[in-house]
Design an enzyme around this catalytic site. Structure first.
Site, PDB file in Angstrom:
ATOM      1  N   ALA A  66       0.859  -1.188   0.000  1.00 11.46           N
ATOM      2  CA  ALA A  66       0.000   0.000   0.000  1.00 11.46           C
ATOM      3  C   ALA A  66       0.892   1.233   0.000  1.00 11.46           C
ATOM      4  CB  ALA A  66      -0.881  -0.021   1.239  1.00 11.46           C
ATOM      5  N   GLY A 109       0.508  -5.030   0.803  1.00 12.06           N
ATOM      6  CA  GLY A 109      -0.689  -5.070  -0.029  1.00 12.06           C
ATOM      7  C   GLY A 109      -0.421  -5.672  -1.405  1.00 12.06           C
ATOM      8  N   GLU A 112      -0.759  -9.255  -0.853  1.00  8.04           N
ATOM      9  CA  GLU A 112      -2.182  -9.535  -0.633  1.00  8.04           C
ATOM     10  C   GLU A 112      -2.939  -9.534  -1.964  1.00  8.04           C
ATOM     11  OE1 GLU A 112      -2.388  -6.423   2.395  1.00  8.04           O
ATOM     12  OE2 GLU A 112      -3.050  -7.941   3.816  1.00  8.04           O
ATOM     13  N   GLU A 132       4.537  -5.185   7.128  1.00  2.00           N
ATOM     14  CA  GLU A 132       3.745  -4.161   7.838  1.00  2.00           C
ATOM     15  C   GLU A 132       4.215  -3.945   9.265  1.00  2.00           C
ATOM     16  OE1 GLU A 132       2.466  -6.493   5.839  1.00  2.00           O
ATOM     17  OE2 GLU A 132       0.804  -5.670   4.671  1.00  2.00           O
TER      18      GLU A 132
HETATM   19  C1  HXC Z   1       5.060   4.411  -0.986  1.00  2.00           C
HETATM   20  C2  HXC Z   1       7.036   3.459  -1.722  1.00  2.00           C
HETATM   21  C3  HXC Z   1       6.643   2.199  -1.195  1.00  2.00           C
HETATM   22  C4  HXC Z   1       5.373   2.120  -0.534  1.00  2.00           C
HETATM   23  C5  HXC Z   1       8.573   1.981  -2.098  1.00  2.00           C
HETATM   24  N1  HXC Z   1       8.228   3.263  -2.268  1.00  2.00           N
HETATM   25  N2  HXC Z   1       7.646   1.319  -1.434  1.00  2.00           N
HETATM   26  N3  HXC Z   1       6.245   4.545  -1.618  1.00  2.00           N
HETATM   27  N4  HXC Z   1       4.632   3.248  -0.451  1.00  2.00           N
HETATM   28  N5  HXC Z   1       4.895   0.973  -0.043  1.00  2.00           N
HETATM   29  C6  HXC Z   1       8.991   4.325  -2.948  1.00  2.00           C
HETATM   30  C7  HXC Z   1      10.154   4.819  -2.086  1.00  2.00           C
HETATM   31  O1  HXC Z   1       9.692   5.735  -1.137  1.00  2.00           O
HETATM   32  C8  HXC Z   1      11.048   5.410  -3.138  1.00  2.00           C
HETATM   33  O2  HXC Z   1      10.534   6.661  -3.494  1.00  2.00           O
HETATM   34  C9  HXC Z   1      10.850   4.485  -4.336  1.00  2.00           C
HETATM   35  O3  HXC Z   1       9.610   3.818  -4.109  1.00  2.00           O
HETATM   36  C10 HXC Z   1      11.948   3.434  -4.455  1.00  2.00           C
HETATM   37  O4  HXC Z   1      12.050   2.761  -3.228  1.00  2.00           O
HETATM   38  P1  HXC Z   1      13.443   2.545  -2.450  1.00  2.00           P
HETATM   39  O5  HXC Z   1      13.107   2.285  -1.020  1.00  2.00           O
HETATM   40  O6  HXC Z   1      14.396   3.629  -2.758  1.00  2.00           O
HETATM   41  O7  HXC Z   1      13.952   1.211  -3.165  1.00  2.00           O
HETATM   42  P2  HXC Z   1      14.884   0.057  -2.539  1.00  2.00           P
HETATM   43  O8  HXC Z   1      15.997   0.651  -1.730  1.00  2.00           O
HETATM   44  O9  HXC Z   1      15.206  -0.827  -3.706  1.00  2.00           O
HETATM   45  O10 HXC Z   1      13.925  -0.757  -1.520  1.00  2.00           O
HETATM   46  C11 HXC Z   1      12.828  -1.439  -2.024  1.00  2.00           C
HETATM   47  C12 HXC Z   1      11.886  -1.860  -0.870  1.00  2.00           C
HETATM   48  C13 HXC Z   1      11.544  -0.591  -0.015  1.00  2.00           C
HETATM   49  C14 HXC Z   1      12.581  -2.901   0.044  1.00  2.00           C
HETATM   50  C15 HXC Z   1      10.662  -2.474  -1.472  1.00  2.00           C
HETATM   51  O11 HXC Z   1      11.088   0.435  -0.893  1.00  2.00           O
HETATM   52  C16 HXC Z   1      10.480  -0.823   0.999  1.00  2.00           C
HETATM   53  O12 HXC Z   1      10.747  -1.382   2.082  1.00  2.00           O
HETATM   54  N6  HXC Z   1       9.252  -0.367   0.727  1.00  2.00           N
HETATM   55  C17 HXC Z   1       8.154  -0.442   1.667  1.00  2.00           C
HETATM   56  C18 HXC Z   1       7.605  -1.825   1.713  1.00  2.00           C
HETATM   57  C19 HXC Z   1       6.482  -1.951   2.719  1.00  2.00           C
HETATM   58  O13 HXC Z   1       6.638  -1.635   3.905  1.00  2.00           O
HETATM   59  N7  HXC Z   1       5.307  -2.375   2.255  1.00  2.00           N
HETATM   60  C20 HXC Z   1       4.122  -2.485   3.102  1.00  2.00           C
HETATM   61  C21 HXC Z   1       3.317  -1.234   3.031  1.00  2.00           C
HETATM   62  S1  HXC Z   1       1.961  -1.285   4.114  1.00  2.00           S
HETATM   63  P3  HXC Z   1      11.483   7.965  -3.606  1.00  2.00           P
HETATM   64  O14 HXC Z   1      10.525   9.081  -3.887  1.00  2.00           O
HETATM   65  O15 HXC Z   1      12.220   8.084  -2.309  1.00  2.00           O
HETATM   66  O16 HXC Z   1      12.384   7.642  -4.779  1.00  2.00           O
HETATM   67  C22 HXC Z   1       0.843  -2.245   3.366  1.00  2.00           C
HETATM   68  C23 HXC Z   1      -0.427  -2.438   4.130  1.00  2.00           C
HETATM   69  C24 HXC Z   1      -1.465  -3.125   3.328  1.00  2.00           C
HETATM   70  O17 HXC Z   1       1.037  -2.721   2.306  1.00  2.00           O
HETATM   71  C25 HXC Z   1      -2.805  -2.891   3.938  1.00  2.00           C
HETATM   72  C26 HXC Z   1      -3.934  -3.304   3.099  1.00  2.00           C
HETATM   73  C27 HXC Z   1      -3.890  -3.017   1.690  1.00  2.00           C
END
Ligand code: HXC
Length: 258
Positions: A66, A109, A112, A132
């Site tokens: 998400a 997400g 999911e 998460e």
């Molecule tokens: C918003 C995101 C994002 C996310 C990545 N980005 N994941 N933006 N929401 N979930 C953005 C980063 O901010 C960054 O933007 C760009 O994408 C590239 O990401 P990096 O982190 O620089 O890449 P990398 O170092 O290769 O790492 C990749 C990654 C990391 C390991 C996937 O991005 C990460 O941990 N992302 C979050 C994953 C996460 O926590 N997902 C769960 C979300 S909560 P900029 O602008 O800085 O370039 C969820 C709840 C679901 O899903 C609930 C119901 C639907």
């Protein structure tokens, strides 16, 4: 097809293809994207020329979850009332088979969404997880439920409580994906699988999907009774007559979806 902001759609033969298209944000699922995915799925589902649907991202990310930026300041009531997670539920009403073609990050997400599809073709670089817990929340669109049914309790606990990530091979071993192929082939492989299914008897495919999904929702005796009713109902179709006649005449069947 309407013009979408965050996804790309196309039709290849009898397969509808949906590509998530926010590559700079690793296809983070903002509310517009989730609504557009569901709208595109529903449009393909309603189109008789389509027999199966493929949902994909790009090589680097299927979807990294998400959109954290979008939801970071939300209140509980906003999360409850904005319909974001409810929108995910619409995938459950899609009648045609949906195949996820996953490469790179498939997190939160994103995972999911992949688990809500009927089958998953993964590239060797795919990585699956529910991170998460790092954000102080838990999965909210089926991550604790579908994952546990797929991989079992102890591994689901490790994934949800301690952000254990699965490689594509592990995901295959634990039943989260159908097959793992080289990165260059994952989309082609998913499209081939979709074309094969789309060429089959449409009503049998529809009833088969419904019946398999029902196994996750009901008791064995109710599931068996429903399966039996659907099996009998197949005999009301022209395709059943055609399929069996074609077998006896040693020819290929011609399906009508009737
Ligand atoms: C918003 C995101 C994002 C996310 C990545 N980005 N994941 N933006 N929401 N979930 C953005 C980063 O901010 C960054 O933007 C760009 O994408 C590239 O990401 P990096 O982190 O620089 O890449 P990398 O170092 O290769 O790492 C990749 C990654 C990391 C390991 C996937 O991005 C990460 O941990 N992302 C979050 C994953 C996460 O926590 N997902 C769960 C979300 S909560 P900029 O602008 O800085 O370039 C969820 C709840 C679901 O899903 C609930 C119901 C639907």
């Amino acid at each position: 097809m309407p013009a979408y902001e965050t996804i790309l759609t196309e039709i290849q033969g009898r397969v509808g293809l949906i590509r998530l298209n926010r590559p700079r944000a690793l296809n983070a699922l903002n509310s517009v994207m989730v609504s557009e995915i569901m709208a595109a799925l529903e449009a393909f589902d309603a189109d008789d020329s389509i027999g199966a649907i493929v949902l994909t991202g790009n090589e680097r990310a299927f979807a990294a979850g998400a959109d954290i930026k979008e939801m970071s300041q939300a209140s509980a009531v906003e999360m409850l009332t904005n319909g974001y997670i409810d929108t995910f539920d619409r995938i459950r009403s899609i009648k045609k088979p949906v195949i996820a073609a996953v490469s790179g990050w498939c997190l939160g997400g994103g995972n999911e969404l992949a688990m809500s599809c009927d089958m998953v073709v993964a590239s060797e670089s795919a990585r699956f997880g529910q991170p998460e817990v790092n954000l102080g929340v838990i999965p909210g669109a089926g991550g604790t439920q579908r994952l546990t049914r797929a991989v079992g309790k102890v591994l689901a606990m490790e994934i949800v409580l301690n952000d254990r990530r699965l490689t594509a091979q592990e995901a295959l071993q634990f039943g989260l994906v159908n097959r793992v192929v080289p990165v260059e082939r994952y989309l082609e492989e998913a499209l081939e699988l979709a074309q094969q299914i789309a060429a089959r008897a449409p009503l049998a495919v529809r009833f088969g999907k419904e019946a398999v999904n029902h196994a996750f929702e009901t008791s064995l005796s109710d599931g068996l009774a429903d399966e039996r009713r659907a099996f009998y109902f197949c005999f009301a179709s022209e395709d059943q007559k055609e399929g069996m006649q074609a077998f006896l005449e040693k020819r290929a069947p011609v399906w009508k979806g009737q």
